[in-house]
Write a protein that holds these residues in place. Structure first.
Motif, PDB file in Angstrom:
ATOM      1  N   GLY A  60     -65.727 -12.422 -55.984  1.00 35.14           N
ATOM      2  CA  GLY A  60     -66.608 -11.330 -56.362  1.00 35.14           C
ATOM      3  C   GLY A  60     -67.439 -10.756 -55.226  1.00 35.14           C
ATOM      4  N   SER A  61     -67.318 -11.320 -54.025  1.00 36.01           N
ATOM      5  CA  SER A  61     -68.086 -10.832 -52.881  1.00 36.01           C
ATOM      6  C   SER A  61     -67.146 -10.220 -51.850  1.00 36.01           C
ATOM      7  N   ALA A  62     -67.679  -9.259 -51.090  1.00 36.08           N
ATOM      8  CA  ALA A  62     -66.892  -8.597 -50.049  1.00 36.08           C
ATOM      9  C   ALA A  62     -67.047  -9.348 -48.729  1.00 36.08           C
ATOM     10  N   TYR A  63     -65.923  -9.507 -48.028  1.00 40.67           N
ATOM     11  CA  TYR A  63     -65.916 -10.177 -46.733  1.00 40.67           C
ATOM     12  C   TYR A  63     -65.185  -9.307 -45.714  1.00 40.67           C
ATOM     13  N   LEU A  64     -65.615  -9.433 -44.475  1.00 42.53           N
ATOM     14  CA  LEU A  64     -64.993  -8.720 -43.365  1.00 42.53           C
ATOM     15  C   LEU A  64     -64.451  -9.739 -42.380  1.00 42.53           C
ATOM     16  N   LYS A  65     -63.238  -9.492 -41.854  1.00 45.63           N
ATOM     17  CA  LYS A  65     -62.666 -10.379 -40.848  1.00 45.63           C
ATOM     18  C   LYS A  65     -62.819  -9.728 -39.476  1.00 45.63           C
ATOM     19  N   THR A  66     -63.490 -10.399 -38.557  1.00 51.37           N
ATOM     20  CA  THR A  66     -63.730  -9.857 -37.226  1.00 51.37           C
ATOM     21  C   THR A  66     -62.488 -10.012 -36.347  1.00 51.37           C
ATOM     22  N   PHE A  67     -62.537  -9.446 -35.142  1.00 50.56           N
ATOM     23  CA  PHE A  67     -61.405  -9.543 -34.216  1.00 50.56           C
ATOM     24  C   PHE A  67     -61.154 -10.985 -33.785  1.00 50.56           C
ATOM     25  N   SER A  68     -62.173 -11.855 -33.916  1.00 49.19           N
ATOM     26  CA  SER A  68     -62.008 -13.257 -33.547  1.00 49.19           C
ATOM     27  C   SER A  68     -61.484 -14.103 -34.702  1.00 49.19           C
ATOM     28  N   GLY A  69     -61.298 -13.471 -35.865  1.00 50.91           N
ATOM     29  CA  GLY A  69     -60.777 -14.184 -37.021  1.00 50.91           C
ATOM     30  C   GLY A  69     -61.842 -14.765 -37.928  1.00 50.91           C
ATOM     31  N   ILE A  88     -66.993 -12.792 -42.439  1.00 48.94           N
ATOM     32  CA  ILE A  88     -68.419 -12.530 -42.604  1.00 48.94           C
ATOM     33  C   ILE A  88     -68.649 -11.875 -43.955  1.00 48.94           C
ATOM     34  N   MET A  89     -69.571 -12.428 -44.727  1.00 53.36           N
ATOM     35  CA  MET A  89     -69.888 -11.853 -46.031  1.00 53.36           C
ATOM     36  C   MET A  89     -70.694 -10.571 -45.851  1.00 53.36           C
ATOM     37  N   LEU A  90     -70.348  -9.559 -46.632  1.00 50.22           N
ATOM     38  CA  LEU A  90     -71.032  -8.271 -46.573  1.00 50.22           C
ATOM     39  C   LEU A  90     -71.935  -8.123 -47.795  1.00 50.22           C
ATOM     40  N   GLN A  91     -73.205  -8.308 -47.567  1.00 48.14           N
ATOM     41  CA  GLN A  91     -74.186  -8.219 -48.641  1.00 48.14           C
ATOM     42  C   GLN A  91     -74.571  -6.765 -48.866  1.00 48.14           C
ATOM     43  N   ALA A  92     -74.714  -6.364 -50.119  1.00 45.05           N
ATOM     44  CA  ALA A  92     -75.119  -5.005 -50.499  1.00 45.05           C
ATOM     45  C   ALA A  92     -73.997  -3.990 -50.324  1.00 45.05           C
ATOM     46  N   LEU A  93     -72.769  -4.467 -50.147  1.00 46.55           N
ATOM     47  CA  LEU A  93     -71.622  -3.560 -50.123  1.00 46.55           C
ATOM     48  C   LEU A  93     -70.984  -3.613 -51.497  1.00 46.55           C
ATOM     49  N   LYS A  94     -71.139  -2.544 -52.272  1.00 48.98           N
ATOM     50  CA  LYS A  94     -70.663  -2.496 -53.650  1.00 48.98           C
ATOM     51  C   LYS A  94     -69.269  -1.886 -53.708  1.00 48.98           C
ATOM     52  N   VAL A  95     -68.275  -2.721 -53.514  1.00 49.13           N
ATOM     53  CA  VAL A  95     -66.889  -2.267 -53.624  1.00 49.13           C
ATOM     54  C   VAL A  95     -66.129  -3.253 -54.500  1.00 49.13           C
ATOM     55  N   ASP A  96     -65.165  -2.737 -55.239  1.00 49.70           N
ATOM     56  CA  ASP A  96     -64.382  -3.574 -56.145  1.00 49.70           C
ATOM     57  C   ASP A  96     -62.990  -3.893 -55.606  1.00 49.70           C
ATOM     58  N   ALA A  97     -62.592  -3.197 -54.537  1.00 45.55           N
ATOM     59  CA  ALA A  97     -61.245  -3.398 -54.018  1.00 45.55           C
ATOM     60  C   ALA A  97     -61.274  -3.532 -52.505  1.00 45.55           C
ATOM     61  N   ILE A 122     -73.617 -13.740 -42.704  1.00 49.33           N
ATOM     62  CA  ILE A 122     -73.898 -12.730 -43.736  1.00 49.33           C
ATOM     63  C   ILE A 122     -74.517 -11.501 -43.076  1.00 49.33           C
ATOM     64  N   VAL A 123     -73.954 -10.344 -43.371  1.00 44.53           N
ATOM     65  CA  VAL A 123     -74.490  -9.076 -42.883  1.00 44.53           C
ATOM     66  C   VAL A 123     -74.940  -8.238 -44.069  1.00 44.53           C
ATOM     67  N   VAL A 124     -76.185  -7.783 -44.008  1.00 41.70           N
ATOM     68  CA  VAL A 124     -76.694  -6.854 -45.024  1.00 41.70           C
ATOM     69  C   VAL A 124     -76.251  -5.454 -44.613  1.00 41.70           C
ATOM     70  N   VAL A 125     -75.434  -4.821 -45.413  1.00 37.54           N
ATOM     71  CA  VAL A 125     -74.864  -3.521 -45.080  1.00 37.54           C
ATOM     72  C   VAL A 125     -75.904  -2.423 -45.249  1.00 37.54           C
ATOM     73  N   LYS A 126     -76.102  -1.648 -44.182  1.00 35.19           N
ATOM     74  CA  LYS A 126     -77.034  -0.522 -44.214  1.00 35.19           C
ATOM     75  C   LYS A 126     -76.306   0.798 -44.465  1.00 35.19           C
ATOM     76  N   ASP A 127     -75.081   0.889 -43.978  1.00 28.41           N
ATOM     77  CA  ASP A 127     -74.277   2.104 -44.167  1.00 28.41           C
ATOM     78  C   ASP A 127     -72.810   1.722 -44.021  1.00 28.41           C
ATOM     79  N   PHE A 128     -71.935   2.468 -44.686  1.00 30.74           N
ATOM     80  CA  PHE A 128     -70.509   2.179 -44.553  1.00 30.74           C
ATOM     81  C   PHE A 128     -69.699   3.441 -44.789  1.00 30.74           C
ATOM     82  N   HIS A 129     -68.464   3.396 -44.319  1.00 27.85           N
ATOM     83  CA  HIS A 129     -67.516   4.500 -44.541  1.00 27.85           C
ATOM     84  C   HIS A 129     -66.156   3.888 -44.846  1.00 27.85           C
ATOM     85  N   GLN A 130     -65.566   4.269 -45.966  1.00 29.20           N
ATOM     86  CA  GLN A 130     -64.243   3.767 -46.319  1.00 29.20           C
ATOM     87  C   GLN A 130     -63.175   4.701 -45.746  1.00 29.20           C
TER      88      GLN A 130
END
Length: 322
Positions: free
Chosen positions: A242-251, A254-263, A278-286
Motif C-alpha cells: 500500500g506504500s509507494a517506493y522508489l528504486k535509486t540508481f544504486s538499487g 526508498i519509501m515515498l511518503q505523501a505520494l498518493k498514487v495507486d499504480a 523515507i522521503v517526504v514528497v514535496k512535488d512530483f511529475h508522472q
C-alpha cells in the motif's frame, strides 16, 4: 549473465530503459541534422548521426556494465559516467574518431558541433536532479534550462520531425563513404586519445560527488540524509503493502511518503528525507510510460542501420562504377 536473466532482472531492466532520461534519439536526429547542416555546409549525415550518440555513449556503457553484472560500486560508476558525458570528453572522443578520417578537420567540427547541440537540447527539457556539463572540468554545476517536460507536445512534435527527417535524408546518408583512413600512424593517435577518454575521468571522479550532481553525495552519505533535500529524475516507482517506493540508481528502495498514487509508473520527485529510507514528497511529475524508450530504441536502430547501409551501399555503388 545470460540474456534471459538480464531481461528478467527488474533493476537492470529499469536501468536499461532509463538511459539518463534525456530527449529521445529521434529528437536529436532531427534537430542536430538540421542545425549541423545549416552551420557546416554539406556535412555528411553519417557523422551527424554518430554525433547524436557521442554524449549518450557513457550512459550506454553504464547500462552494459550493469547488465553484464560487473562488480563495481554504483556510486563510483555514476560519477565516472557523469564526468565522461561532459562536453570536454565529447571533444576528446570527437578528436579520436575524426583522426581516422581523410577529412579530419571537417569531421572533427561536425562531431564537436553535434555534441554541443546534443547537450544543449538535453538542457532544454525539465530534468529534476539532472542537467549537462558544458564547462567541466572547470565548473561542475549542472546546466538545465527547464523549458518543457519530456512528455510535452513539443517533444512529440520534435520526435515526429526527427523520424521524418531521417527518412527523407536516408538515401543521401548511404551514398557517401564514411571516409576512414588508417595510414600514417592514425590508428596510434586515435588509440591514444581513446585511452585518455577512458582514463582521464578517473582524475575528476570526485568532482560530481563534491558538487552533489544527481544528488550522489546526498544518497551516498546515508547517515546524514535526514532533513536533506533530494530530487530524482524519471525513476521507477512501485507499490508495496500500500506504500509507494522508489528504486535509486544504486538499487536502494526508498519509501515515498505523501505520494498518493495507486499504480506503479515513472516519476520525477522532489522531496526531503524524513528518515534514512523515507522521503517526504514535496512535488512530483508522472511521465508517460514507454514513449521515450521506444523512440530512443527506434532512433538507435535507425542509426545502426544507416551505418550498415552506408558501408554496403557505398561498396555496391563503387562496384557498379568499376
Amino acid at each position: 549473465m545470460p540474456i534471459g536473466e538480464i531481461v528478467a532482472c527488474p533493476f537492470l531492466r529499469t536501468s536499461l530503459l532509463s538511459l539518463n532520461a534525456m530527449p529521445n534519439t529521434l529528437v536529436h536526429i532531427g534537430i542536430q541534422g538540421l542545425t549541423t547542416r545549416a552551420i557546416i555546409k554539406n556535412s555528411d549525415f553519417i557523422w551527424i548521426y554518430i554525433a547524436v550518440v557521442i554524449p549518450d555513449l557513457p550512459w550506454i556503457l553504464q547500462r552494459l556494465v550493469q547488465a553484464l553484472g560487473v562488480d563495481v560500486n554504483p556510486f563510483d560508476l555514476r560519477q565516472y559516467v557523469i564526468v565522461q558525458a561532459s562536453f570536454f570528453f565529447c571533444i576528446l572522443l570527437s578528436a579520436a574518431l575524426s583522426s581516422l578520417t581523410h577529412a579530419r578537420i571537417k569531421t572533427f567540427f561536425i562531431l564537436v558541433l553535434g555534441s554541443l547541440v546534443h547537450l544543449l537540447i538535453d538542457a532544454t527539457q525539465i530534468k529534476w536532479a539532472n542537467g549537462v556539463h558544458l564547462f567541466a572540468p572547470f565548473d561542475w554545476s549542472l546546466l538545465n534550462f527547464g523549458w518543457y517536460w519530456p512528455d510535452s507536445t513539443a517533444t512529440y512534435v520534435f520526435t515526429v520531425f526527427g523520424l521524418v527527417y531521417f527518412l527523407i535524408m536516408m538515401c543521401s546518408s548511404v551514398r557517401v563513404s564514411i571516409g576512414l583512413s588508417f595510414k600514417g600512424g592514425k590508428i596510434w593517435i586515435a588509440s591514444g586519445i581513446v585511452f585518455c577518454y577512458f582514463a582521464l575521468p578517473l582524475l575528476f571522479i570526485d568532482k560530481p560527488f563534491a558538487a552533489d550532481n544527481h544528488y550522489v553525495k546526498t544518497l551516498f552519505e546515508k547517515s546524514e540524509r535526514v532533513g536533506n533535500y533530494v530530487e530524482f529524475d524519471r525513476n521507477k516507482v512501485f507499490i508495496k503493502d500500500g506504500s509507494a517506493y522508489l528504486k535509486t540508481f544504486s538499487g536502494e528502495d526508498i519509501m515515498l511518503q505523501a505520494l498518493k498514487v495507486d499504480a506503479a509508473g515513472t516519476y520525477s520527485i522532489k522531496g526531503e528525507f524524513s528518515a534514512l529510507d523515507i522521503v517526504v514528497v514535496k512535488d512530483f511529475h508522472q511521465h508517460t510510460a514507454g514513449f521515450r524508450d521506444i523512440a530512443t530504441y527506434i532512433g538507435l536502430l535507425l542509426i545502426v542501420g544507416m551505418l550498415i547501409g552506408n558501408v554496403l551501399g557505398f561498396k555496391s555503388l563503387r562496384n557498379v562504377k568499376n
